[in-house]
Motif scaffolding. Structure first.
Motif, PDB file in Angstrom:
ATOM      1  N   UNK A  45      26.301  23.950 -17.998  1.00 21.45           N
ATOM      2  CA  UNK A  45      26.418  22.792 -17.238  1.00 21.45           C
ATOM      3  C   UNK A  45      25.832  22.725 -15.992  1.00 21.45           C
ATOM      4  N   UNK A  46      25.974  23.512 -15.269  1.00 22.67           N
ATOM      5  CA  UNK A  46      25.043  23.430 -13.902  1.00 22.67           C
ATOM      6  C   UNK A  46      23.610  23.196 -13.976  1.00 22.67           C
ATOM      7  N   UNK A  47      22.839  23.954 -14.919  1.00 17.05           N
ATOM      8  CA  UNK A  47      21.582  23.737 -15.421  1.00 17.05           C
ATOM      9  C   UNK A  47      21.364  22.335 -15.895  1.00 17.05           C
ATOM     10  N   UNK A  48      22.142  21.868 -16.558  1.00 24.85           N
ATOM     11  CA  UNK A  48      21.869  20.698 -17.203  1.00 24.85           C
ATOM     12  C   UNK A  48      22.036  19.495 -15.794  1.00 24.85           C
ATOM     13  N   UNK A  49      22.888  19.639 -15.219  1.00 22.27           N
ATOM     14  CA  UNK A  49      23.061  18.715 -13.929  1.00 22.27           C
ATOM     15  C   UNK A  49      21.957  18.774 -12.950  1.00 22.27           C
ATOM     16  N   UNK A  50      21.344  20.024 -12.889  1.00 20.47           N
ATOM     17  CA  UNK A  50      20.030  20.157 -12.058  1.00 20.47           C
ATOM     18  C   UNK A  50      18.937  19.492 -12.602  1.00 20.47           C
ATOM     19  N   UNK A  51      18.877  19.402 -13.902  1.00 22.52           N
ATOM     20  CA  UNK A  51      17.723  18.827 -14.808  1.00 22.52           C
ATOM     21  C   UNK A  51      18.081  17.226 -14.466  1.00 22.52           C
ATOM     22  N   UNK A  52      19.176  17.107 -14.788  1.00 19.06           N
ATOM     23  CA  UNK A  52      19.547  15.362 -14.631  1.00 19.06           C
ATOM     24  C   UNK A  52      19.049  14.901 -13.316  1.00 19.06           C
ATOM     25  N   UNK A  53      19.473  15.708 -12.111  1.00 18.18           N
ATOM     26  CA  UNK A  53      19.021  15.139 -10.711  1.00 18.18           C
ATOM     27  C   UNK A  53      17.550  15.252 -10.685  1.00 18.18           C
ATOM     28  N   UNK A  54      16.686  16.191 -11.312  1.00 21.75           N
ATOM     29  CA  UNK A  54      15.463  16.198 -11.275  1.00 21.75           C
ATOM     30  C   UNK A  54      14.838  14.851 -11.931  1.00 21.75           C
ATOM     31  N   UNK A  55      15.477  14.539 -13.197  1.00 20.59           N
ATOM     32  CA  UNK A  55      14.940  13.463 -13.787  1.00 20.59           C
ATOM     33  C   UNK A  55      15.188  12.112 -13.073  1.00 20.59           C
ATOM     34  N   UNK A  56      16.280  12.059 -12.189  1.00 20.44           N
ATOM     35  CA  UNK A  56      16.577  10.894 -11.657  1.00 20.44           C
ATOM     36  C   UNK A  56      15.765  10.736 -10.269  1.00 20.44           C
ATOM     37  N   UNK A  57      15.102  11.897  -9.674  1.00 20.22           N
ATOM     38  CA  UNK A  57      14.339  11.905  -8.478  1.00 20.22           C
ATOM     39  C   UNK A  57      12.753  11.646  -8.877  1.00 20.22           C
ATOM     40  N   UNK A  58      12.715  11.464 -10.199  1.00 19.74           N
ATOM     41  CA  UNK A  58      11.400  11.025 -10.573  1.00 19.74           C
ATOM     42  C   UNK A  58      10.492  12.230 -11.459  1.00 19.74           C
ATOM     43  N   UNK A  59      11.140  13.297 -11.446  1.00 18.65           N
ATOM     44  CA  UNK A  59      10.544  14.573 -12.224  1.00 18.65           C
ATOM     45  C   UNK A  59      10.459  14.444 -13.488  1.00 18.65           C
ATOM     46  N   UNK A  60       9.281  15.151 -14.084  1.00 21.70           N
ATOM     47  CA  UNK A  60       9.102  15.086 -15.484  1.00 21.70           C
ATOM     48  C   UNK A  60       9.715  16.244 -16.170  1.00 21.70           C
ATOM     49  N   UNK A  61      10.572  16.077 -17.176  1.00 19.72           N
ATOM     50  CA  UNK A  61      10.939  17.158 -18.127  1.00 19.72           C
ATOM     51  C   UNK A  61      10.588  17.428 -19.508  1.00 19.72           C
ATOM     52  N   UNK A  62      10.504  18.840 -19.830  1.00 21.78           N
ATOM     53  CA  UNK A  62      10.058  19.027 -21.034  1.00 21.78           C
ATOM     54  C   UNK A  62      11.222  18.619 -22.306  1.00 21.78           C
ATOM     55  N   UNK A  63      10.765  18.593 -23.361  1.00 20.58           N
ATOM     56  CA  UNK A  63      11.629  18.088 -24.589  1.00 20.58           C
ATOM     57  C   UNK A  63      12.749  18.954 -24.646  1.00 20.58           C
ATOM     58  N   UNK A  64      12.758  20.216 -24.406  1.00 20.96           N
ATOM     59  CA  UNK A  64      13.969  21.229 -24.464  1.00 20.96           C
ATOM     60  C   UNK A  64      14.901  21.073 -23.159  1.00 20.96           C
ATOM     61  N   UNK A  65      14.231  20.428 -22.189  1.00 18.50           N
ATOM     62  CA  UNK A  65      14.953  20.297 -21.025  1.00 18.50           C
ATOM     63  C   UNK A  65      15.825  19.041 -21.129  1.00 18.50           C
ATOM     64  N   UNK A  66      15.143  18.011 -21.867  1.00 19.06           N
ATOM     65  CA  UNK A  66      15.734  16.801 -21.970  1.00 19.06           C
ATOM     66  C   UNK A  66      17.182  16.840 -22.965  1.00 19.06           C
ATOM     67  N   UNK A  67      16.739  17.775 -23.945  1.00 18.82           N
ATOM     68  CA  UNK A  67      17.862  18.032 -25.035  1.00 18.82           C
ATOM     69  C   UNK A  67      19.308  18.674 -24.188  1.00 18.82           C
ATOM     70  N   UNK A  68      18.866  19.610 -22.978  1.00 18.02           N
ATOM     71  CA  UNK A  68      19.795  20.296 -22.307  1.00 18.02           C
ATOM     72  C   UNK A  68      20.866  19.015 -21.579  1.00 18.02           C
ATOM     73  N   UNK A  69      20.053  18.153 -21.100  1.00 14.88           N
ATOM     74  CA  UNK A  69      20.623  17.073 -20.401  1.00 14.88           C
ATOM     75  C   UNK A  69      21.529  15.954 -21.346  1.00 14.88           C
ATOM     76  N   UNK A  70      20.974  15.886 -22.480  1.00  7.44           N
ATOM     77  CA  UNK A  70      21.780  15.206 -23.563  1.00  7.44           C
ATOM     78  C   UNK A  70      23.062  15.716 -24.026  1.00  7.44           C
ATOM     79  N   UNK A  71      23.038  17.141 -23.836  1.00  9.82           N
ATOM     80  CA  UNK A  71      24.076  17.989 -24.232  1.00  9.82           C
ATOM     81  C   UNK A  71      25.274  18.068 -23.298  1.00  9.82           C
ATOM     82  N   UNK A  72      25.101  17.444 -22.016  1.00  6.31           N
ATOM     83  CA  UNK A  72      26.044  17.601 -21.033  1.00  6.31           C
ATOM     84  C   UNK A  72      27.567  17.099 -21.552  1.00  6.31           C
TER      85      UNK A  72
END
Length: 199
Positions: free
Chosen positions: A135-162
């Motif tokens: 959950x902590x990793x998914x939140x960090x990735x979500x913040x990264x996405x919101x600030x404009x960072x690009x995510x890999x497909x497996x990172x996007x999958x982690x965010x979706x599973x929050x």
């Protein structure tokens, strides 16, 4: 007298030495005329292809067993593999007998009972730690996405599973932050207040 035809269908007349493709019939019934072949000509079908074993093994490297092992298979006697299999079977039998003896004496039973008592709580804690980390990793990735960072497909999958992670934590009695729920937290907080008031 005509010799045997080659792969391309050329027949050599042994008396005259002339080469030709003999007359033949087509599927529709018409006749195909005989074709003379000039001296010295070798069609591609008749050219013997040089086969380099090393290159052939390299081309077939992922398709079969270990390169070069084909010749070794025939040399090995069949008994060596069966002897090893027999030895392993004997070892397995010995292990089974030893295990049966241990269970028969009752020495292993108390150890198993202790494990069963400790396991559920330990497993729950382990699962909660794992879910909190995800959950902590998914939140960090979500913040990264919101600030404009690009995510890999497996990172996007982690965010979706929050949401799924939050539901699992909820089922185990924890809130979205990974902390114990308010009911349990209230009971725990109430205890320290009583101890402070009594002292």
């Amino acid at each position: 007298m005509a010799a045997q035809p080659t792969a391309s269908g050329i027949v050599t007349d042994e008396t005259s030495g002339e080469r030709h493709i003999p007359e033949s019939r087509r599927a529709d019934g018409s006749t195909r005329k005989a074709i003379k072949i000039r001296p010295g000509y070798r069609p591609p079908e008749d050219v013997e292809v040089y086969k380099n074993r090393t290159a052939e093994n390299f081309r077939n490297r992922g398709k079969g067993p270990i390169p070069g092992a084909e010749g070794l298979k025939d040399d090995k006697p069949a008994q060596s593999s069966s002897a090893a299999a027999n030895k392993n079977a004997k070892r397995r039998e010995a292990r089974k007998k030893a295990k049966a003896n241990d269970e028969g004496q009752g020495e292993a039973a108390p150890a198993e009972e202790v494990k069963e008592e400790v396991d559920p709580e330990a497993e729950k804690e382990k699962k909660v730690r794992n879910l909190k980390k995800k959950l902590r990793q998914a939140k960090e990735l979500k913040e990264k996405k919101e600030t404009g960072g690009e995510l890999l497909p497996e990172q996007i999958a982690k965010v979706i599973k929050m949401n799924e992670l939050i539901r699992e934590l909820d089922a185990l009695g924890f809130d979205a932050e990974g902390e114990p729920k308010a009911e349990e937290a209230g009971v725990e907080e109430a205890k320290p207040e009583k101890t402070e008031a009594s002292s």
